[in-house]
Motif scaffolding. Structure first.
Motif, short mmCIF file in Angstrom:
data_model
loop_
_atom_site.label_atom_id
_atom_site.label_comp_id
_atom_site.label_asym_id
_atom_site.label_seq_id
_atom_site.Cartn_x
_atom_site.Cartn_y
_atom_site.Cartn_z
N VAL A 118 0.63 6.12 7.58
CA VAL A 118 1.12 5.65 6.31
C VAL A 118 0.26 4.97 5.62
N GLU A 119 -0.45 5.78 4.86
CA GLU A 119 -2.10 5.40 3.62
C GLU A 119 -1.08 5.62 2.36
N ILE A 120 -1.40 3.91 2.05
CA ILE A 120 -0.72 3.45 0.10
C ILE A 120 -1.64 3.15 -0.02
N ASP A 121 -1.91 4.21 -1.31
CA ASP A 121 -3.54 2.95 -1.88
C ASP A 121 -2.96 2.67 -3.31
N LEU A 122 -3.42 1.58 -3.85
CA LEU A 122 -3.07 0.93 -4.90
C LEU A 122 -4.02 0.22 -6.04
N ALA A 123 -3.97 0.71 -6.65
CA ALA A 123 -5.70 0.02 -7.76
C ALA A 123 -5.20 -1.29 -7.33
N ASP A 124 -6.32 -2.33 -7.71
CA ASP A 124 -6.71 -3.38 -7.62
C ASP A 124 -6.22 -4.27 -8.37
N SER A 125 -5.15 -3.61 -9.74
CA SER A 125 -4.70 -4.32 -11.29
C SER A 125 -3.21 -5.26 -10.32
N ILE A 126 -2.70 -3.88 -9.48
CA ILE A 126 -1.36 -3.97 -9.88
C ILE A 126 -1.13 -4.20 -8.12
N GLU A 138 8.84 -3.98 1.33
CA GLU A 138 10.23 -3.72 2.22
C GLU A 138 10.11 -2.49 2.23
N ASN A 139 9.87 -1.61 1.71
CA ASN A 139 9.76 -0.31 1.69
C ASN A 139 9.25 0.90 2.23
N ARG A 140 8.11 0.06 3.05
CA ARG A 140 6.78 0.63 3.85
C ARG A 140 7.11 1.57 4.82
N PRO A 141 7.94 2.69 4.91
CA PRO A 141 8.18 3.84 6.49
C PRO A 141 7.16 3.01 7.90
N ILE A 189 2.24 9.96 6.38
CA ILE A 189 2.53 10.15 4.16
C ILE A 189 1.16 9.58 3.47
N ALA A 190 1.01 9.70 2.67
CA ALA A 190 0.07 9.31 1.67
C ALA A 190 0.43 9.29 0.57
N LEU A 191 0.44 8.34 -0.10
CA LEU A 191 0.52 7.69 -1.52
C LEU A 191 -0.63 7.25 -2.32
N ALA A 192 -1.30 7.69 -3.18
CA ALA A 192 -2.08 7.04 -4.16
C ALA A 192 -2.28 6.95 -5.82
N LEU A 193 -2.39 5.50 -6.05
CA LEU A 193 -1.47 5.35 -7.96
C LEU A 193 -2.51 5.20 -8.28
N GLU A 194 -2.96 5.29 -9.14
CA GLU A 194 -3.42 4.68 -10.08
C GLU A 194 -3.09 3.93 -11.41
N ALA A 195 -3.18 3.24 -12.41
CA ALA A 195 -2.12 2.59 -12.96
C ALA A 195 -3.20 2.59 -14.34
#
Length: 584
Positions: A118-126, A138-141, A189-195
């Motif tokens: 599981v790879e979840i990449d979030l912008a530092d601001s969020i 709480e919801n991370r697989p 699973i891979a998620l990358a979110l740009e804020a």
């Protein structure tokens, strides 16, 4: 159908027949989809909801039935993949029964695919926002757990929704995917979110006719430049609706006109009727039957001034109050100034008091807190028993701090309240005596299973060198529905030489109560014990009463019916107490 287990047969009939087995009008029999091989309820349900409905009759051609079987097989395959079964074997066929032919699927689900990484990449601001971080945690697989497509969708969609509600309206996923290795039965699973940038409130345009435009914007409680969040949008609605000036409020952000990270917001507020009237009637064992009337002028002018008057009449007490309220221009949502006056006549236990007071106060209300400072001039004329009436005047200054943390004002089950006040007067400043009076109350509710426990403690003290000059309205009395049950209203008090209750310099009251529902969640039985007294001699005994009661969760609040026995050894009879509202 012999290869269906009994449980699967029942589930199939109950879950699938209702929405899959549809016979065309005029047909003697209808084809049914026969589903075998699955035993898990969630898999059967998901497949049943995913396959197309049977819309053909028993006279359909073989080609039409086979086309349906192929479509149903593809839908079943996708439904199983949502639960991590990517190696399912599905066999389609046509079963013959009586004078009809049924489409049929036999499913072997195969091994389940598990989460490998599981790879979840979030912008530092969020990523630094606590609500976002906790949601991801709480919801991370979990690695090694069966792949659940629905859980992945909830994580992906919920994450984006939360970020956008916090003002990151341009947030987008640069990567969102599940890579499945069918041979290894493993998924990555891979998620990358740009804020993007965080938006703020732009121009707030409020369409209304009650207040000056600048005052209305301040009443909204959210200034231009504040972070654009769903919570702040809701606050605008709540603040304007709760101010009583407006009957309805509509808040509409204009997202199409957003620019430079600012969102303009349009508000339409419809005025409330200028004047409201209310007539009330009730009964309590403390004061007997009572009637009252309220009149309120919700807005006097465009500066937001308000006026209200209230009267309440009973055999023991007659009261008339009036107040004129002015919102503070710097913070009209939370602060106001009141100019008030009251007249009260009280006749109980051979004490007759007529009191008149007028004054001004500053009030600040934030969340659950209330703070106030006041100054007033009090005129009191009191007659104790057969003694001549005496008149006294006092220039009183004081303050109050209150907190209301109850979960429900009508029928609380948990939370804490407290209220403390301090007031005084000085003889050189137009007062008959020097005094300082302090009073405090703390109480709370706590739920444990279906039990509700309540506790309350109250204390008061008057410091003065001339207690005889202190007006009756400032002295302490207790006993009755809301203090020490088992004793008459205001019957616990020191007495003078003629036996007239004169009120005390000190007050101490405590109460414990337990309630349990007996009929649904509206009727409760209660047991309680109260103790306390109002006294002048610090060595005075506390009086205790105990009893049982009934609580009804009525549409207008808690109705209390109690029977309490005094425990002071006097042999007094049990006393009935009837009241409305929580104990505080």
């Amino acid at each position: 159908m012999a290869d269906w287990p009994a449980r699967g047969h029942l589930i199939r009939r109950s879950l699938l027949a209702g929405w899959l087995f549809v016979a065309p009008a005029g047909a003697h029999a209808a084809p049914n989809l026969q589903l075998t091989g699955l035993e898990e309820v969630d898999l059967i349900t998901n497949v049943g909801l995913s396959v197309p409905r049977v819309t053909f009759s028993c006279n359909a051609s073989t080609a039409q039935i086979r086309r349906y079987v192929d479509a149903a097989a593809r839908a079943a395959e996708e439904a199983l993949q949502a639960y991590g079964y990517f190696n399912a074997r599905i066999e389609g066929r046509i079963d013959v029964r009586d004078d009809c032919r049924d489409p049929a699927l036999h499913v072997e689900k195969g091994p389940v695919t598990t989460v490998r990484s599981v790879e979840i990449d979030l912008a530092d601001s969020i990523e630094s926002i606590e609500s976002v971080r906790s949601f991801v945690e709480e919801n991370r697989p979990e690695v090694g757990a069966p792949l659940d497509q629905a859980a992945y969708d909830a994580l992906r969609d919920g994450l984006l929704t939360r970020v956008q509600r916090l003002g990151y309206l341009d947030a987008r996923f640069s990567r969102h995917e599940i890579r499945v290795d069918p041979e290894e039965q493993a998924a990555d699973i891979a998620l990358a979110l740009e804020a993007g940038g965080r938006y703020r409130f732009g121009e707030l345009d409020i369409e209304q006719t009650v207040l000056n435009p600048e005052l209305a914007r301040k009443m909204a409680g959210v200034e231009r430049g504040a972070p654009y969040t769903s919570r702040n949008l809701l606050s605008i609605n709540q603040n304007l609706s709760g101010a009583e000036y407006f009957d309805s409020v509509s808040v509409r952000p204009d997202l199409d006109r957003r620019e430079d990270l600012a969102v303009p917001v349009d508000v339409v507020a419809r005025r409330s009727p200028r004047t409201s009237w209310e007539l009330r009637a009730g009964y309590a064992t403390d004061v007997g039957p009572r009637v009252g009337a309220n009149v309120k002028r919700r807005y006097v002018n465009k500066r937001g001034h308000r006026w209200a008057a209230r009267t309440q009449l009973s055999a023991i007490e007659q009261r008339l109050n009036t107040s004129y309220s002015i919102p503070r221009s710097a913070d009209p949502l939370r602060e106001r100034y009141d100019i008030y006056a009251r007249v009260t006549r009280h006749d109980n236990n051979s004490i007759v008091t007529t009191e008149a007071a007028s004054g001004v106060q500053w009030v600040r209300e934030t969340d659950r807190w209330t703070r106030s400072l006041f100054t007033e001039y009090l005129l009191d004329r009191t007659r104790y028993g057969d003694n001549p009436a005496e008149s006294q005047g006092f220039a009183v200054v004081g303050g109050r701090l209150g907190y209301d943390g109850l979960d429900d004002p009508l029928f609380p089950t948990r939370g804490v309240v407290f209220d403390v006040s301090l007031q005084g007067a000085a003889e050189p400043v137009l007062s008959a005596a020097n005094f300082v009076r302090a009073r405090g109350l703390v109480g709370g509710y706590h739920s444990l299973g279906r039990w509700i426990f309540a506790g309350r403690a109250e204390a008061g003290v008057i410091s003065t060198d001339d207690f005889d000059s202190i007006p009756r309205s400032l002295r302490f009395f207790t006993g009755g529905d809301r203090s020490v049950r088992g004793y008459d209203y205001e019957s616990l008090s020191p007495r003078d030489e003629e036996g007239t209750r004169t009120g005390g310099k000190y007050l101490l009251v405590g109460s414990l109560e337990a309630m349990h529902p007996v009929v649904g969640d509206d009727w409760y039985l209660a047991g309680f014990v109260d103790t306390g007294n109002a006294y002048t001699d610090p060595e005075a005994d506390l009086k205790t009463g105990a009893g049982v009661g009934v609580r009804w969760r009525s549409p207008v609040g808690m109705v209390r019916l109690d029977v309490a026995q005094p425990l002071d050894g006097s042999g007094g009879l049990p006393r009935l107490h009837l009241g409305l509202g929580a104990a505080f």
